[in-house]
Design a protein around this motif. Sequence first.
Motif, PDB file in Angstrom:
ATOM      1  N   LEU A 140       0.844  -1.190   0.000  1.00 25.02           N
ATOM      2  CA  LEU A 140       0.000   0.000   0.000  1.00 25.02           C
ATOM      3  C   LEU A 140       0.880   1.240   0.000  1.00 25.02           C
ATOM      4  CD1 LEU A 140      -2.714  -1.045   2.609  1.00 25.02           C
ATOM      5  CD2 LEU A 140      -2.996  -0.860   0.143  1.00 25.02           C
ATOM      6  N   PRO A 141       0.409   2.334  -0.579  1.00 29.63           N
ATOM      7  CA  PRO A 141       1.199   3.565  -0.536  1.00 29.63           C
ATOM      8  C   PRO A 141       1.298   4.072   0.899  1.00 29.63           C
ATOM      9  CG  PRO A 141      -0.963   3.994  -1.498  1.00 29.63           C
ATOM     10  CD  PRO A 141      -0.857   2.520  -1.310  1.00 29.63           C
ATOM     11  N   ALA A 142       2.397   4.756   1.189  1.00 31.83           N
ATOM     12  CA  ALA A 142       2.624   5.277   2.526  1.00 31.83           C
ATOM     13  C   ALA A 142       1.639   6.399   2.804  1.00 31.83           C
ATOM     14  CB  ALA A 142       4.057   5.784   2.662  1.00 31.83           C
ATOM     15  N   ALA A 143       1.159   6.450   4.017  1.00 32.52           N
ATOM     16  CA  ALA A 143       0.228   7.504   4.410  1.00 32.52           C
ATOM     17  C   ALA A 143       1.020   8.780   4.657  1.00 32.52           C
ATOM     18  CB  ALA A 143      -0.514   7.088   5.653  1.00 32.52           C
ATOM     19  N   PRO A 144       0.468   9.940   4.308  1.00 32.82           N
ATOM     20  CA  PRO A 144       1.188  11.198   4.570  1.00 32.82           C
ATOM     21  C   PRO A 144       1.321  11.434   6.072  1.00 32.82           C
ATOM     22  CG  PRO A 144      -1.042  11.646   3.819  1.00 32.82           C
ATOM     23  CD  PRO A 144      -0.842  10.178   3.696  1.00 32.82           C
ATOM     24  N   ALA A 145       2.436  12.019   6.465  1.00 26.88           N
ATOM     25  CA  ALA A 145       2.666  12.301   7.885  1.00 26.88           C
ATOM     26  C   ALA A 145       1.724  13.379   8.364  1.00 26.88           C
ATOM     27  CB  ALA A 145       4.113  12.723   8.095  1.00 26.88           C
ATOM     28  N   PRO A 146       1.187  13.246   9.532  1.00 29.30           N
ATOM     29  CA  PRO A 146       0.273  14.283  10.041  1.00 29.30           C
ATOM     30  C   PRO A 146       1.041  15.559  10.378  1.00 29.30           C
ATOM     31  CG  PRO A 146       0.639  12.613  11.715  1.00 29.30           C
ATOM     32  CD  PRO A 146       1.326  12.137  10.466  1.00 29.30           C
ATOM     33  N   THR A 147       0.439  16.670  10.116  1.00 32.19           N
ATOM     34  CA  THR A 147       1.071  17.962  10.426  1.00 32.19           C
ATOM     35  C   THR A 147       0.911  18.221  11.918  1.00 32.19           C
ATOM     36  OG1 THR A 147      -0.975  19.107   9.894  1.00 32.19           O
ATOM     37  CG2 THR A 147       0.631  18.872   8.138  1.00 32.19           C
ATOM     38  N   PRO A 148       1.985  18.657  12.566  1.00 35.42           N
ATOM     39  CA  PRO A 148       1.871  18.914  13.994  1.00 35.42           C
ATOM     40  C   PRO A 148       0.977  20.135  14.250  1.00 35.42           C
ATOM     41  CG  PRO A 148       4.067  19.499  13.213  1.00 35.42           C
ATOM     42  CD  PRO A 148       3.334  18.865  12.073  1.00 35.42           C
ATOM     43  N   ALA A 149       0.167  20.036  15.264  1.00 30.63           N
ATOM     44  CA  ALA A 149      -0.715  21.165  15.623  1.00 30.63           C
ATOM     45  C   ALA A 149       0.092  22.233  16.349  1.00 30.63           C
ATOM     46  CB  ALA A 149      -1.842  20.669  16.510  1.00 30.63           C
ATOM     47  N   LYS A 150      -0.220  23.480  16.069  1.00 30.02           N
ATOM     48  CA  LYS A 150       0.475  24.580  16.735  1.00 30.02           C
ATOM     49  C   LYS A 150      -0.036  24.767  18.139  1.00 30.02           C
ATOM     50  CE  LYS A 150       1.365  27.193  12.542  1.00 30.02           C
ATOM     51  NZ  LYS A 150       1.206  28.470  11.884  1.00 30.02           N
ATOM     52  N   LYS A 151       0.893  25.045  19.067  1.00 28.98           N
ATOM     53  CA  LYS A 151       0.516  25.300  20.448  1.00 28.98           C
ATOM     54  C   LYS A 151       0.221  26.766  20.614  1.00 28.98           C
ATOM     55  CE  LYS A 151       3.247  21.569  22.358  1.00 28.98           C
ATOM     56  NZ  LYS A 151       4.303  21.212  23.306  1.00 28.98           N
ATOM     57  N   LYS A 152      -0.711  27.063  21.430  1.00 25.58           N
ATOM     58  CA  LYS A 152      -1.085  28.469  21.682  1.00 25.58           C
ATOM     59  C   LYS A 152      -0.417  29.010  22.889  1.00 25.58           C
ATOM     60  CE  LYS A 152      -5.546  28.312  19.459  1.00 25.58           C
ATOM     61  NZ  LYS A 152      -6.914  28.591  19.554  1.00 25.58           N
TER      62      LYS A 152
END
Length: 152
Positions: A140-152
């Motif tokens: 299967l194709p590799a899943a895209p890496a999740p983008t890290p959420a910005k901290k407030k």
Amino acid sequence: MNADLHNTGHDPAQPPVHDDVSFEARDVKVSGVLKFLVFLGFALVASYFICLGVYNLTTSRVAQFDSPPPVVRQGMEAAKPPEPRLQGLPGHETDPQQDLRDKLAADRKGLEETRWVDEKAGVAQIPIEEAMKIVAEKGLPAAPAPTPAKKK
């Protein structure tokens, strides 16, 4: 295994005698059991006739006081419930088993069919067996890496 009789030391025609053990000469009286069975039979017959009387009374009362359906509704077929109806109940014309066989055949045909889904985009449908072989070979194709959420 020994088949010889056990020698108890007393006459077999006489009951055993022990100071600390006692027993009833006769445990169950047959006359008491027979009296109980006769009473039980009479009770069953009496309860049957009581139930039959209650049934006849209630059916005669219903027939006496229940109003017949209006003349407009006599001879009319009972209204069917709205669609979708449960399969196998009155009002459903098809056989539920045949419906299941038809659905399974359509599903099987859909899984084994080769056709274009979108010819311009190059999207095709292939049989499930071939698709599983391709995935097993290539992975299967590799899943895209999740983008890290910005901290407030």
